[in-house]
Design an enzyme around this catalytic site. Structure first.
Site, mmCIF file in Angstrom:
data_model
loop_
_atom_site.group_PDB
_atom_site.id
_atom_site.type_symbol
_atom_site.label_atom_id
_atom_site.label_comp_id
_atom_site.label_asym_id
_atom_site.label_seq_id
_atom_site.Cartn_x
_atom_site.Cartn_y
_atom_site.Cartn_z
ATOM 1 N N HIS A 39 0.763 -1.249 0.000
ATOM 2 C CA HIS A 39 0.000 0.000 0.000
ATOM 3 C C HIS A 39 0.793 1.298 0.000
ATOM 4 O O HIS A 39 0.193 2.346 -0.212
ATOM 5 C CB HIS A 39 -0.954 0.012 1.202
ATOM 6 C CG HIS A 39 -1.927 -1.114 1.182
ATOM 7 N ND1 HIS A 39 -2.929 -1.214 0.240
ATOM 8 C CD2 HIS A 39 -2.034 -2.209 1.967
ATOM 9 C CE1 HIS A 39 -3.627 -2.310 0.457
ATOM 10 N NE2 HIS A 39 -3.098 -2.943 1.495
ATOM 11 N N LYS A 67 -5.103 -9.628 -7.822
ATOM 12 C CA LYS A 67 -5.804 -8.999 -6.704
ATOM 13 C C LYS A 67 -6.800 -8.027 -7.324
ATOM 14 O O LYS A 67 -6.446 -7.219 -8.177
ATOM 15 C CB LYS A 67 -4.823 -8.276 -5.788
ATOM 16 C CG LYS A 67 -5.481 -7.705 -4.552
ATOM 17 C CD LYS A 67 -4.470 -7.105 -3.589
ATOM 18 C CE LYS A 67 -5.190 -6.568 -2.353
ATOM 19 N NZ LYS A 67 -4.247 -5.914 -1.435
ATOM 20 N N HIS A 143 -2.837 -2.824 8.216
ATOM 21 C CA HIS A 143 -3.909 -3.237 7.306
ATOM 22 C C HIS A 143 -4.592 -2.012 6.727
ATOM 23 O O HIS A 143 -4.896 -1.069 7.446
ATOM 24 C CB HIS A 143 -4.923 -4.103 8.062
ATOM 25 C CG HIS A 143 -6.124 -4.468 7.253
ATOM 26 N ND1 HIS A 143 -6.097 -5.378 6.216
ATOM 27 C CD2 HIS A 143 -7.407 -4.029 7.318
ATOM 28 C CE1 HIS A 143 -7.312 -5.474 5.695
ATOM 29 N NE2 HIS A 143 -8.115 -4.662 6.345
#
Length: 146
Positions: A39, A67, A143
């Site tokens: 990310h 993904k 996350h």
């Protein structure tokens, strides 16, 4: 002569102890490293199809399958860490370790014509609210929630 050696050993021990206190636990460190890989792109500007196709492959998110959606954050890592200092909010999974912040991002979404061997993405670039989960002490992002 023994005194400088003793000081050196004490300094090394102090640095090791400090490293152990500051580092997240091994499990959370693994999650933190995964978060960074999936990310964070502090240097990139993103926003193009070419960017998404390249980064998704480079960051190993096209094997063993494509993904479907991924978001890259284009902020300094310390700015991302600071989001962990914001008040807690509920994550999508019900946990209360999420935090809200605003960041420049590129959202990469798989196109309908992708195949496992040939993942293709469309890109949307914006500055928007993001939600990340943070763990450990000191808190680190682990996350991307939304």
């Amino acid at each position: 002569m023994a005194l400088p050696r003793t000081h050196s050993l004490l300094l090394i021990l102090l640095l090791i102890l400090l490293e152990l206190l500051v580092q997240p636990s091994w499990g959370q460190n693994r999650l933190y490293q995964r978060f960074l890989r999936q990310h964070v792109d502090s240097q990139g500007k993103g926003g193009t199809v070419r960017y998404c196709n390249y980064m998704m492959q480079k960051r190993r998110m096209t094997v063993p399958q494509c993904k479907h959606v991924n978001t890259f954050i284009h902020e300094d890592i310390w700015d991302i860490h600071n989001i962990c200092n914001n008040p807690s909010t509920r994550c999508n999974n019900g946990m209360m370790n999420c935090h809200v912040g605003v960041a420049k991002v590129t959202d990469c979404r798989e196109t309908g014509g992708s195949t496992t061997q040939n993942c293709r993405y469309r890109a949307t670039s914006s500055t928007r609210q993001i939600v990340i989960a943070c763990d450990s002490n000191p808190a680190v992002p682990v996350h991307f929630d939304r």
